[in-house]
Structures are given as structure tokens and as C-alpha cells.
Design a protein around this motif. Structure first.
Motif, PDB file in Angstrom:
ATOM      1  N   SER A  20     147.903 -54.814 -54.615  1.00 24.44           N
ATOM      2  CA  SER A  20     149.152 -54.237 -54.088  1.00 24.44           C
ATOM      3  C   SER A  20     149.732 -53.233 -55.066  1.00 24.44           C
ATOM      4  O   SER A  20     150.261 -52.190 -54.663  1.00 24.44           O
ATOM      5  CB  SER A  20     150.192 -55.325 -53.838  1.00 24.44           C
ATOM      6  N   LEU A  26     148.135 -49.829 -54.970  1.00 26.81           N
ATOM      7  CA  LEU A  26     148.466 -48.953 -53.843  1.00 26.81           C
ATOM      8  C   LEU A  26     149.232 -47.722 -54.309  1.00 26.81           C
ATOM      9  O   LEU A  26     149.176 -46.669 -53.690  1.00 26.81           O
ATOM     10  CB  LEU A  26     149.338 -49.705 -52.834  1.00 26.81           C
ATOM     11  N   LEU A  27     149.970 -47.884 -55.398  1.00 26.31           N
ATOM     12  CA  LEU A  27     150.830 -46.785 -55.837  1.00 26.31           C
ATOM     13  C   LEU A  27     150.090 -45.782 -56.699  1.00 26.31           C
ATOM     14  O   LEU A  27     150.632 -44.750 -57.052  1.00 26.31           O
ATOM     15  CB  LEU A  27     152.021 -47.343 -56.625  1.00 26.31           C
ATOM     16  N   LYS A  28     148.855 -46.097 -57.078  1.00 25.46           N
ATOM     17  CA  LYS A  28     148.131 -45.194 -57.981  1.00 25.46           C
ATOM     18  C   LYS A  28     147.622 -43.971 -57.239  1.00 25.46           C
ATOM     19  O   LYS A  28     147.234 -44.066 -56.088  1.00 25.46           O
ATOM     20  CB  LYS A  28     146.966 -45.944 -58.625  1.00 25.46           C
TER      21      LYS A  28
END
Lengths: 145, 114
Positions: free
Chosen positions: A140, A143-145
Motif C-alpha cells: 500500500s 502505491l505512492l511511489k
């Protein structure tokens, strides 16, 4: 965040299995103990598990407010074996009674070893659960990478 | 419910991942209680909850049916739980990769606009 509370559920499992393993090791170490502070020979100890709110109080409170559920485990009671001690005929032993019998703990090392294996397997299962959940949390975050 | 940035697929994925997380928590609780006398295996009906709870909310926890009860009243089957543990992790991994694609799509739309 249900994934983080899954971690503390597994942590409570680790804690419970560890305390049980401690008791079992204590039993093995005291297999021949004839003197205890309470008097008489050592008595075999074992843990009773019961399901309970997870170990982190903050998280448990939060989940309850949110109407959610999560059952960890805890050691609710430690019980002592109430079976009669084993009498061995050793006259001259400092702890022998009038007729020469010494009270030894009624203990079967095989029983403790088997429980110890079960406890260690249980610990391993909780570690696997924790690793799987940690992996999900990491996914989770990625996901921001 | 129309989201201006992420489309319906992303919303469904979010719900899917949320449900997987909740189920994983129950699996962790079952494993932790594998030696608790009288404990019954808990689960959620995944397909039903996914279809009926698209708008969010708390899924219903049920007791897993059809498991043999041991002498101490416990019916946790470790094989079942470890299978679910890895199944949930794999499904989550798949969903998070799809979600990453969705986010990348939005991000490229933002970047190309510069």
C-alpha cells in the motif's frame, strides 16, 4: 486501519505462545524439584488461552468505537497440576517422610516436549501471519511511489 | 458516485483492498487463537460482501461453516488459515499493482499538462 490492527492481533498470539513456552521450559527444569517456597514438590504448570481484545489498548479502543472487531489471544489463567506427587522410596533423603518416601513432581517430560513443539509451531504461524500483513502494508505504501 | 480524478475501477479496487485487509485481520486472529479452547473460526463471505458493500461499511463476520470441532471446542484448521493468508496477500498484491497503474495514469495526465 485494519491492517495495522491485524499486526497487533498476531503480536498477541506471539506473546501468548511465548508465555506458554516459558511455563513448559520451567516444568522441564523443575522435573526433579522437591522443595518449593509453598512447600512440597514442584507442580506442573500450564497456560489457559482465551480470546481477548488485541494487545494495543489504543487500537482496541479505537476499533470498538468504530464498531469493528478483532480478537487477539491472552493467557487468562495459569493452572497447576493437582495430581498427587510421585512417591519414590529413598530413605535417608533429607526430604523423605517417616516411611522413607520422597515426593517428586508428577511429570512426564514427553508431555512437556510435545506441548513445547506445538507452542513453537504456533509461534511460527503467527510470525508468518505478521510477515504477510507487513507485506500488504508495504504494497500500500508503494502505491505512492 | 463520480470521482473527478480516479474512475470507477479505482474505487472498486479500493473497496477490494479494504475488504482483503479486513479478511486478513480475521485470519490473523484465527491463527492467534489456534490453541484457545472453544474458539470458532471467523471469516467473512467475501463474494457477498464485495457485491453488496460497494459504498463501504462494515462487513458481517460469520463463523466459517463445515469445520470439524476438536475436543476442546476449537475448530481452527491451520492449513485453511495459511492458505487464506497467502491467497489474501496475492490478491492484495494484484490489486495494488492495478491500482498503481491507475495512479500512474492520473500522474502522467498531470505531468504532461506542465
Amino acid at each position: 486501519m485494519s491492517l495495522l490492527s491485524a499486526l497487533s492481533v498476531s503480536a498477541s498470539g506471539l506473546e501468548a505462545q511465548r508465555s506458554r513456552a516459558e511455563l513448559l521450559v520451567e516444568n522441564l527444569a523443575n522435573a526433579e524439584t522437591t522443595r518449593t517456597p509453598e512447600g512440597g514438590p514442584y507442580r506442573r504448570k500450564d497456560a489457559i488461552f482465551s480470546s481477548a481484545p488485541q494487545s494495543s489498548p489504543f487500537s482496541a479502543e479505537f476499533q470498538r468505537e468504530m464498531g469493528s472487531y478483532s480478537n487477539g489471544v491472552e493467557v487468562s489463567e495459569i493452572f497447576e497440576d493437582q495430581r498427587e506427587p510421585e512417591k519414590r522410596f529413598i530413605p535417608g533423603h533429607p526430604d523423605a517422610d517417616a516411611s522413607g518416601y520422597v515426593a517428586f513432581p508428577r511429570m512426564n517430560p514427553a508431555e512437556d516436549m510435545v506441548d513445547l513443539i506445538a507452542s513453537s509451531r504456533g509461534y511460527g504461524a503467527n510470525v508468518s501471519a505478521m510477515a504477510a500483513v507487513k507485506d500488504m502494508i508495504q504494497k500500500s505504501i508503494d502505491l505512492l511511489k | 458516485m463520480a470521482d473527478p480524478v480516479l474512475n470507477g475501477i479505482a474505487l472498486r479496487l479500493e473497496h477490494y483492498m479494504d475488504l482483503l485487509g479486513k479478511r486478513q485481520q480475521l485470519v490473523a486472529a484465527n491463527i492467534a487463537n489456534a490453541d484457545t479452547p472453544g474458539y470458532k473460526t471467523k471469516d467473512i463471505d467475501f463474494q457477498f460482501e464485495f457485491a453488496s458493500l460497494m459504498e463501504g461499511g462494515t462487513p458481517h463476520v460469520i463463523e466459517a461453516p463445515g469445520l470439524a470441532v476438536k475436543n476442546d471446542g476449537n475448530n481452527v484448521v491451520m492449513e485453511r488459515e495459511t492458505r487464506l493468508l497467502s491467497e489474501n496477500a496475492l490478491r492484495f498484491s494484484l490489486a495494488s499493482n492495478l491500482m498503481r497503474g491507475e495512479i500512474r495514469r492520473v500522474r502522467s495526465a498531470i505531468d504532461e499538462g506542465r
